[in-house]
Design a protein around this motif. Structure first.
Motif, PDB file in Angstrom:
ATOM      1  N   ALA A 201      -1.510  -7.272   7.235  1.00 25.29           N
ATOM      2  CA  ALA A 201      -0.991  -6.138   7.997  1.00 25.29           C
ATOM      3  C   ALA A 201      -0.628  -6.515   9.431  1.00 25.29           C
ATOM      4  O   ALA A 201      -0.048  -5.696  10.155  1.00 25.29           O
ATOM      5  N   GLY A 202      -0.974  -7.724   9.834  1.00 26.55           N
ATOM      6  CA  GLY A 202      -0.675  -8.153  11.190  1.00 26.55           C
ATOM      7  C   GLY A 202      -1.690  -7.682  12.218  1.00 26.55           C
ATOM      8  O   GLY A 202      -1.448  -7.792  13.430  1.00 26.55           O
ATOM      9  N   ASP A 203      -2.843  -7.162  11.762  1.00 26.14           N
ATOM     10  CA  ASP A 203      -3.885  -6.727  12.700  1.00 26.14           C
ATOM     11  C   ASP A 203      -4.529  -7.921  13.396  1.00 26.14           C
ATOM     12  O   ASP A 203      -5.073  -7.791  14.492  1.00 26.14           O
ATOM     13  N   VAL A 204      -4.517  -9.070  12.737  1.00 27.07           N
ATOM     14  CA  VAL A 204      -4.984 -10.333  13.320  1.00 27.07           C
ATOM     15  C   VAL A 204      -3.918 -11.382  13.045  1.00 27.07           C
ATOM     16  O   VAL A 204      -3.050 -11.199  12.181  1.00 27.07           O
ATOM     17  N   GLN A 205      -3.988 -12.481  13.772  1.00 19.23           N
ATOM     18  CA  GLN A 205      -2.930 -13.491  13.645  1.00 19.23           C
ATOM     19  C   GLN A 205      -3.348 -14.731  12.866  1.00 19.23           C
ATOM     20  O   GLN A 205      -2.497 -15.524  12.476  1.00 19.23           O
ATOM     21  N   LEU A 206      -4.646 -14.898  12.628  1.00 22.04           N
ATOM     22  CA  LEU A 206      -5.129 -16.104  11.965  1.00 22.04           C
ATOM     23  C   LEU A 206      -6.310 -15.781  11.058  1.00 22.04           C
ATOM     24  O   LEU A 206      -7.073 -14.836  11.319  1.00 22.04           O
ATOM     25  N   TYR A 207      -6.456 -16.602  10.022  1.00 24.09           N
ATOM     26  CA  TYR A 207      -7.598 -16.450   9.116  1.00 24.09           C
ATOM     27  C   TYR A 207      -7.786 -17.747   8.340  1.00 24.09           C
ATOM     28  O   TYR A 207      -6.825 -18.286   7.784  1.00 24.09           O
ATOM     29  N   PHE A 208      -9.002 -18.270   8.334  1.00 20.84           N
ATOM     30  CA  PHE A 208      -9.338 -19.399   7.469  1.00 20.84           C
ATOM     31  C   PHE A 208      -9.714 -18.829   6.108  1.00 20.84           C
ATOM     32  O   PHE A 208     -10.812 -18.304   5.930  1.00 20.84           O
ATOM     33  N   ASP A 209      -8.806 -18.963   5.164  1.00 25.55           N
ATOM     34  CA  ASP A 209      -8.973 -18.341   3.850  1.00 25.55           C
ATOM     35  C   ASP A 209      -9.360 -19.382   2.807  1.00 25.55           C
ATOM     36  O   ASP A 209      -9.044 -20.568   2.942  1.00 25.55           O
ATOM     37  N   GLY A 210     -10.041 -18.941   1.746  1.00 22.58           N
ATOM     38  CA  GLY A 210     -10.323 -19.805   0.616  1.00 22.58           C
ATOM     39  C   GLY A 210      -9.029 -20.232  -0.063  1.00 22.58           C
ATOM     40  O   GLY A 210      -8.026 -19.504  -0.023  1.00 22.58           O
ATOM     41  N   THR A 211      -9.054 -21.396  -0.682  1.00 21.71           N
ATOM     42  CA  THR A 211      -7.812 -21.961  -1.218  1.00 21.71           C
ATOM     43  C   THR A 211      -7.131 -21.059  -2.222  1.00 21.71           C
ATOM     44  O   THR A 211      -5.912 -20.847  -2.159  1.00 21.71           O
ATOM     45  N   ALA A 212      -7.888 -20.519  -3.179  1.00 20.45           N
ATOM     46  CA  ALA A 212      -7.273 -19.730  -4.251  1.00 20.45           C
ATOM     47  C   ALA A 212      -6.484 -18.548  -3.698  1.00 20.45           C
ATOM     48  O   ALA A 212      -5.311 -18.348  -4.050  1.00 20.45           O
ATOM     49  N   SER A 213      -7.103 -17.750  -2.825  1.00 20.37           N
ATOM     50  CA  SER A 213      -6.417 -16.577  -2.287  1.00 20.37           C
ATOM     51  C   SER A 213      -5.331 -16.979  -1.286  1.00 20.37           C
ATOM     52  O   SER A 213      -4.297 -16.312  -1.183  1.00 20.37           O
ATOM     53  N   ALA A 214      -5.533 -18.077  -0.567  1.00 17.49           N
ATOM     54  CA  ALA A 214      -4.516 -18.543   0.381  1.00 17.49           C
ATOM     55  C   ALA A 214      -3.249 -18.980  -0.356  1.00 17.49           C
ATOM     56  O   ALA A 214      -2.133 -18.633   0.048  1.00 17.49           O
ATOM     57  N   VAL A 215      -3.431 -19.724  -1.429  1.00 15.64           N
ATOM     58  CA  VAL A 215      -2.279 -20.183  -2.215  1.00 15.64           C
ATOM     59  C   VAL A 215      -1.500 -18.991  -2.759  1.00 15.64           C
ATOM     60  O   VAL A 215      -0.260 -18.949  -2.703  1.00 15.64           O
ATOM     61  N   GLU A 216      -2.220 -18.011  -3.284  1.00 20.06           N
ATOM     62  CA  GLU A 216      -1.568 -16.813  -3.835  1.00 20.06           C
ATOM     63  C   GLU A 216      -0.762 -16.090  -2.759  1.00 20.06           C
ATOM     64  O   GLU A 216       0.386 -15.687  -2.984  1.00 20.06           O
TER      65      GLU A 216
END
Length: 328
Positions: A201-216
């Motif tokens: 939603a653009g409420d934050v600009q960065l996030y260290f995400d887990g690989t599976a959800s990041a790839v998706e």
């Protein structure tokens, strides 16, 4: 006399029967006693999916001996960990957890309901898990170098999400700040789903995400990858450079999922359980599942896993102390 006679007859009758053999100290599994795999996360989580496959394969390897998964979520993995710490050390109550329980919580909290060393026996590292630094599609930077330049030109304007205060995603953000000297605001959310939604939603600009959800998210165009927080590039995102490749060393962050038993497990029992889990973790079923999640299978047995836990505890302890994070 009548009472004595009855006792005497009972003694004589028992004397003719063979005694049931005592269970050996290395007995595993014990007939009639199911193996409980405690997961300190909710049903349906990434860890829960993996452990259910692991439990099924254990049952098959043990000739049908039941292995039951029990979810004990809450309190930053305290509830599930404490239950295993208090269980008999016979190999029939095991903890399937992630890096936070033994390497981060001990430095975040002054008081824990368990001793991360004395109360547990490391048995196997099932998999290594990676994280990816992602940003919204319209972020004014496309890689880590551009991110650092933008952050230095706009101090305090960037914010990063985490799925909880003191979580790995929080600590990764603090480590990025330390390695680059940039200023960012941390915004914790209640779980990975909320953190991901905030980024999209653009409420934050960065996030260290887990690989599976990041790839998706990256493949669907809902986010863009800035860099992999890993020693080498991730197989499912071969075109994405690591953060170190982009000039920021020290963020080769590898998480993990693994199995622990209660402390003071008899060495023979611990070896039997470790060997069994190591074999399964290196098998084709776990390999396929782990790779689909964008992670890397391990199967590191007890001694190797124990060394990994010690090294990670030292590493995260340094980060937590430097960032002055306390959750008491």
């Amino acid at each position: 006399m009548r009472s004595f006679s009855r006792r005497g007859l009972l003694a004589l009758s028992l004397a003719g029967l063979p005694f049931a053999p005592a269970l050996a100290q290395d007995a595993f599994p014990i007939p009639g006693k199911p193996i409980r795999m405690i997961v300190p996360f909710s049903a349906g989580s990434g860890s829960d999916v993996t452990v259910r496959v692991l439990a099924k394969l254990m049952t098959e390897e043990l000739g049908g001996h039941p292995v039951v998964v029990e979810n004990r979520p809450g309190a930053g993995t305290f509830i599930g960990a404490q239950e295993v710490a208090r269980a008999p050390a016979d190999g029939h109550t095991l903890l399937y957890t992630i890096v936070v329980t033994h390497t981060q919580n001990p430095h975040l909290y002054a008081k824990l309901p368990y001793d991360p060393v004395k109360d547990f026996t490391p048995l196997v590292q099932v998999m290594k898990s990676a994280t990816v630094l992602i940003a919204p599609p319209n972020a004014p930077f496309n890689n880590v170098k551009e991110l650092v330049a933008y952050a230095k030109a706009h101090p305090g304007k960037l914010s990063y999400a985490s799925y909880a205060q003191g979580s790995t995603s929080h600590l990764n953000g603090e480590l990025l700040k330390m390695r680059t000297g940039i200023d960012m605001v941390h915004i914790p959310y209640k779980g990975t789903a909320d953190a991901s939604r905030a980024l999209m939603a653009g409420d934050v600009q960065l996030y260290f995400d887990g690989t599976a959800s990041a790839v998706e998210a990256i493949k669907a165009g809902r986010a863009k990858g800035l860099g992999a927080a890993t020693p080498t590039r991730i197989a499912v995102l071969p075109e994405l450079p690591t953060i170190a490749e982009q000039g920021v060393p020290g963020l080769d962050i590898v998480g993990w999922q693994g199995v622990f038993g209660p402390g003071n497990m008899p060495p023979a029992v611990a070896k039997k359980v470790s060997d069994l889990l190591s074999k399964i973790s290196r098998g084709p079923d776990i390999l396929k599942l782990v790779q689909l999640q964008g992670n890397e299978p391990s199967g590191a047995p007890a001694a190797e896993f124990a060394a990994i836990v010690r090294a990670d505890s030292e590493r995260w302890g340094e980060v937590i102390r430097a960032a002055k994070i306390k959750l008491d």
